[in-house]
Design an enzyme around this catalytic site. Structure first.
Site, short mmCIF file in Angstrom:
data_model
loop_
_atom_site.label_atom_id
_atom_site.label_comp_id
_atom_site.label_asym_id
_atom_site.label_seq_id
_atom_site.Cartn_x
_atom_site.Cartn_y
_atom_site.Cartn_z
N GLY A 1 -0.31 -7.72 10.11
CA GLY A 1 0.66 -7.72 8.99
C GLY A 1 1.96 -6.95 9.20
O GLY A 1 2.92 -7.21 9.05
N ILE B 1 -8.45 -1.01 12.00
CA ILE B 1 -9.84 -0.84 12.61
C ILE B 1 -10.18 -2.24 12.89
O ILE B 1 -11.62 -2.19 13.34
CB ILE B 1 -10.59 -0.33 11.36
CG1 ILE B 1 -10.71 -1.33 10.06
CG2 ILE B 1 -10.17 1.05 10.77
CD1 ILE B 1 -11.91 -1.10 9.27
N ASP B 2 -9.61 -3.49 12.60
CA ASP B 2 -9.94 -4.78 13.08
C ASP B 2 -10.02 -4.99 14.52
O ASP B 2 -10.71 -5.80 14.91
CB ASP B 2 -9.14 -5.91 12.28
CG ASP B 2 -9.61 -5.72 10.84
OD1 ASP B 2 -10.45 -5.33 10.47
OD2 ASP B 2 -8.88 -6.59 10.26
N ARG C 1 -38.79 -3.75 6.19
CA ARG C 1 -38.00 -4.81 5.43
C ARG C 1 -36.85 -5.19 6.44
O ARG C 1 -36.45 -4.58 7.12
CB ARG C 1 -37.39 -3.90 4.16
CG ARG C 1 -38.18 -3.95 3.15
CD ARG C 1 -37.45 -3.06 1.99
NE ARG C 1 -38.30 -2.82 0.89
CZ ARG C 1 -38.33 -1.78 -0.22
NH1 ARG C 1 -37.39 -0.79 0.23
NH2 ARG C 1 -38.89 -1.79 -1.06
N MET D 1 -16.55 -4.34 7.75
CA MET D 1 -15.18 -4.93 7.63
C MET D 1 -14.78 -5.97 8.88
O MET D 1 -15.33 -6.11 9.98
CB MET D 1 -14.28 -4.02 7.48
CG MET D 1 -13.97 -3.37 6.12
SD MET D 1 -12.57 -2.36 5.82
CE MET D 1 -12.45 -2.64 4.09
N GLN E 1 -15.89 2.85 5.84
CA GLN E 1 -15.43 2.71 7.31
C GLN E 1 -14.15 3.09 7.56
O GLN E 1 -13.79 3.50 8.67
CB GLN E 1 -15.48 1.10 7.78
CG GLN E 1 -16.82 0.82 8.02
CD GLN E 1 -16.96 -0.89 7.93
OE1 GLN E 1 -16.96 -1.38 9.02
NE2 GLN E 1 -16.58 -1.35 6.78
O1 F6P Z 1 -7.31 -5.17 8.13
C1 F6P Z 1 -8.00 -3.98 8.00
C2 F6P Z 1 -8.94 -4.36 6.85
O2 F6P Z 1 -9.85 -3.36 6.68
C3 F6P Z 1 -9.89 -5.46 7.01
O3 F6P Z 1 -10.81 -5.53 7.82
C4 F6P Z 1 -10.24 -5.80 5.69
O4 F6P Z 1 -10.57 -7.11 5.30
C5 F6P Z 1 -9.00 -5.48 4.75
O5 F6P Z 1 -8.29 -4.60 5.57
C6 F6P Z 1 -9.22 -4.96 3.52
O6 F6P Z 1 -7.95 -4.90 2.86
P1 F6P Z 1 -7.62 -3.94 1.43
O7 F6P Z 1 -7.95 -2.58 1.88
O8 F6P Z 1 -6.32 -4.37 1.19
O9 F6P Z 1 -8.51 -4.66 0.57
#
Ligand code: F6P
Length: 323
Positions: free
Chosen positions: A104, A126-127, A162, A169, A255
């Protein structure tokens, strides 16, 4: 070039501070001034900038988060929002902007460049779903945090026989889940890129017990349709038929909050300095990333609006090694 601005945008990632530090010191080395923009594109539109010198970025390389703050700024998607940013940059005599962030943020960087502002991006999320970088700032540390938790959960899972679910994320991308699954020794991995069903996951975990395992662990990406809430509800509703409990842990933002490890500090230092080098060469409208192991640039035009596809060989490896 006399003065540049640097901002961090989107979700924070461990190593962003190391990148800010590298941008600041590499720019200063060239005799340029640096302004730190507070709060990402939202701060840019509001003209919230402060001077950054070498000492201002001391003691931050080891800190997670971002000293500049970050935000998601939907208003920057409007022409009016972008015009406000262009106006503020002019008012602060800024010649170029470095944008540290993920998909973004790089879309925002590209839009700003199209308004005529020289912009260079630095690959940070981190993605790990950003085209133009083999790996992005923050991934390695986020993976370490996930592994630390997975290792602990496996201890209690084995003691109790278990099944455990760990959700990591990854809104649209299963990279973290797959690599956490491989490195954490998971019995199953669930990601957005590969469809599965709750019954199939239950069968994979039951099969792990049949193979003599003391625990059964599934790592799930938050963006998968079978995520923690779907699977948790399914196991509750069908407990008798499935034959065992599933305990759910959602790691979430934990994370993102780790101290950057060695890999991310070095990567961020190289990419931050690389952004300054790119501007000095006259490059703009590009992302600075790790390209086949070297610091390199890719035009924003080629990466914006697309995401890096997951290498499905990694998913296959996770399955093979789960045996
Ligand atoms: O894009 C990084 C990320 O950590 C995604 O893995 C996660 O879905 C999103 O940001 C969460 O965004 P926010 O911190 O705005 O809730």
């Amino acid at each position: 070039m006399k003065r540049i601005a640097v901002l961090t945008s989107g979700g924070d990632a461990p190593g962003m501070n190391a990148a800010i530090r590298a941008v600041t010191r590499a720019a200063q080395e060239r005799g340029w001034d640096v302004l730190g923009v507070e709060g990402g594109f939202a701060g840019l539109m509001a003209g919230r900038m402060r001077a950054l010198g070498a000492r201002d970025v001391g003691g931050i390389i080891e800190r997670g988060g971002t000293i500049l703050g970050t935000a998601r700024a939907p208003e920057f998607k409007t022409p009016e929002g972008r015009q406000r940013a262009v106006h503020e940059l002019g008012a602060h005599d800024v010649d170029a902007v470095v944008v540290i962030g993920g998909n973004g943020s790089q879309t925002g960087a590209h839009a700003l460049w199209k308004e005529g502002v020289p912009v260079v991006g630095v690959a940070s999320t981190i993605d790990n779903d950003l085209l133009g970088s083999d790996i992005t700032i923050g991934v390695d540390t986020a993976l370490d945090v996930a592994l630390e938790n997975i290792d602990r959960l496996k201890v209690t899972a084995s003691s109790h026989q278990r099944a455990f679910l760990v959700e990591v994320m990854g809104r649209d991308c299963g990279y973290l889940a797959v690599v956490a699954g491989i490195a954490g020794g998971a019995e199953a991995v669930v990601i957005p890129e590969v469809e599965t069903s709750p019954d199939r996951v239950a069968e994979e975990l039951a099969d792990a017990y049949r193979r003599g395992k003391a625990h059964a662990l599934v790592v799930v990406a938050e963006g998968a349709s079978c995520n923690a809430s779907t699977l948790g509800a399914h196991f509750k509703a069908h407990k008798e038929r499935i034959g065992f409990d599933l305990r759910v842990t959602i790691l979430g933002h934990v994370q993102r909050g780790g101290h950057p490890g060695a890999f991310d500090r070095l990567l961020a230092s190289r990419l931050g300095a690389g952004a300054v080098d790119a501007l000095a060469r006259g490059e703009q409208g590009v992302l600075v990333g790790l390209v086949r192991g070297q610091v390199g640039t890719t035009p924003h035009d080629e990466i914006v609006g697309r995401t890096k596809p997951l290498d499905l060989e990694l998913f296959r490896l996770a399955q093979v090694l789960a045996s």
